[in-house]
Design a protein around this motif. Sequence first.
Motif, short mmCIF file in Angstrom:
data_model
loop_
_atom_site.label_atom_id
_atom_site.label_comp_id
_atom_site.label_asym_id
_atom_site.label_seq_id
_atom_site.Cartn_x
_atom_site.Cartn_y
_atom_site.Cartn_z
N ASN A 207 20.29 -22.51 -17.16
CA ASN A 207 20.55 -21.40 -18.07
C ASN A 207 21.07 -21.89 -19.42
O ASN A 207 20.73 -21.35 -20.47
N THR A 208 21.87 -22.95 -19.37
CA THR A 208 22.40 -23.50 -20.62
C THR A 208 21.28 -24.12 -21.46
O THR A 208 21.21 -23.93 -22.67
N SER B 13 19.57 -23.05 -25.34
CA SER B 13 19.39 -23.91 -26.51
C SER B 13 17.93 -24.21 -26.81
O SER B 13 17.59 -24.63 -27.90
N THR C 179 25.26 -30.58 -23.15
CA THR C 179 24.89 -29.24 -22.68
C THR C 179 26.09 -28.32 -22.54
O THR C 179 25.95 -27.13 -22.31
N SER C 180 27.29 -28.87 -22.60
CA SER C 180 28.55 -28.13 -22.41
C SER C 180 28.74 -27.65 -20.97
O SER C 180 29.60 -26.82 -20.70
N VAL C 181 27.95 -28.17 -20.05
CA VAL C 181 28.12 -27.79 -18.65
C VAL C 181 29.22 -28.62 -18.00
O VAL C 181 29.99 -28.13 -17.19
N VAL D 73 29.32 -21.87 -20.20
CA VAL D 73 28.06 -21.87 -20.94
C VAL D 73 28.24 -21.07 -22.21
O VAL D 73 29.20 -20.32 -22.35
N THR E 203 24.49 -16.89 -22.76
CA THR E 203 23.86 -17.25 -21.50
C THR E 203 24.65 -16.68 -20.34
O THR E 203 25.83 -16.96 -20.20
#
Length: 524
Positions: free
Chosen positions: A35-36, A40, A369-371, A449, A453
């Motif tokens: 989803n992330t 993007s 990805t910031s996950v 996220v 998202t």
Amino acid sequence: MQLPSYVVVVALLCSLLFVAGVTADIGDVNNLLYNTLKASDSTITAVTTATISSGGTVQWNSAFTTGVGNRALTTTMTTDRCFHMNTMGELFVVLAALQLQQDFAFATTLDDTLNTAYTPSNLTFTNPKNGYNISYKQLMQHTSSILDTSFATFATTSSSTVTSLSTFLSSYFVTVTSGVPALNSAVFSSSQPGLATSYSFARANTALLSFILENVIADKNVGFTSLADYITATFLAPMGMSSTFFLTNASYPGLTTIPSFTGTYPSMATSNNTVSAAYYSGCVIDQMSTVTTLHPAIFADYMGFTTGGDLVRMVKGLFFSTTFSTIVSLMRDIVSISTSVARFSGQSGQGLGLQYFNGDTVCASAKGTSVVSTCTVSNATTIYGYLSNRAYMENGFLCTNTGSTTYGLVCVVTSILHTSSSTRGPANVMAMAAVTYQDLVGNVTVTGVPAATPVPAQVQSDWFGVYCFLGVYLTLLGTYFGTLALQWLFQPAALAMAADSSGAASLGYAARNSPPRDTSMMAD
């Protein structure tokens, strides 16, 4: 005392939640990553990914295997939906070269100069710009100084105009002056073959090696009529890769009959339902354009198709089985390469068919990805695999040893489909691998996220199960001791006596042996 049945049921359910809460949930984390990535890059339409760990255990991230695999037919992406394998056919050519060398010794060593009995126009392959000879190993390590200068110009969308591999290589490598053939200097760099600084990924290396192996198979009476047949019987079939094929006139795994096509290769036009139905059954690529690109170097690019499931079978067969362990060990002959010449960002080395990667770059792809905010993979970690990409597809696999006794060697196999054509690197596949590794070793820190998202409903705190487990069991303990206290306070004396260690008989004994009751007052 027997507990109420509903309490037992709740306890069991929360015990399961406890296990789920403290066990790494790869599917949840990768679904979050999916989803992330979509937030993007809106062109991402479908993904398949699987994790293979110690003993060859496969975990398909079913919630993450999602998206539309065929936009025109709106079919769901599945592990059996086929797509272009891009340049990954190179792996099978290298495997074939190593196996044939082991079984038939077509060269003294792989460091030998190419045998002129097997080369186009029987020419000695010496770099015409510097006089250095070219070896088999250099073709596999892409340090041969051969370039892809005009490789793509031989691609076509018409099945009737595809030349043979022999014709292609003669046109590519050979020039003729006054009837005398010579190597075409335009397709060579000025670098000395064999040096790390000479690394330059070129599909022409794979094409040339394929041609050589075709001649080896004929010369050594190997028992096959083509390299495609040899690869199918020696590797694809034993690995169970029945949905993987190359567009050739040779036999195809998984098909009982070979369609009759016009020209050398089948047209991929969507109107040609005979070929499309027989070979693709709704492959991802057959709706990306009206036709697909065809090329005489079938193993080098364009012509190979596989599935997510078959890629997993390949990785299991190579790295989690002893069947091919001898030749796999030979693939680890690595030359270090600099970032300035690497095919992909983060690539630090090239083996025989295998690529090696910089751990910090892989981690950076995941953190970008910031996950996750943490990542234990570093430059001290050996990461190898094979990544490839084309306009609509990025796929590949990455492997590393987690250092965990539970998981040991872990490989992540990923394919990502895009809806639009553009040049793209393998950062998404790297991110998938790094996030999965991090999740498996138990140190994943999900940081959320972007606001646009949605977070999947099944993603929850890793402590949720712990809280539920402790809460329910503390409640059960409180209920148990509270019930004992109430019984002690309110039950009748006779019942209290019945609780005595003498059991039910004590109650009867007390009744029989009590003194006679005084009834004198009752007469008044």
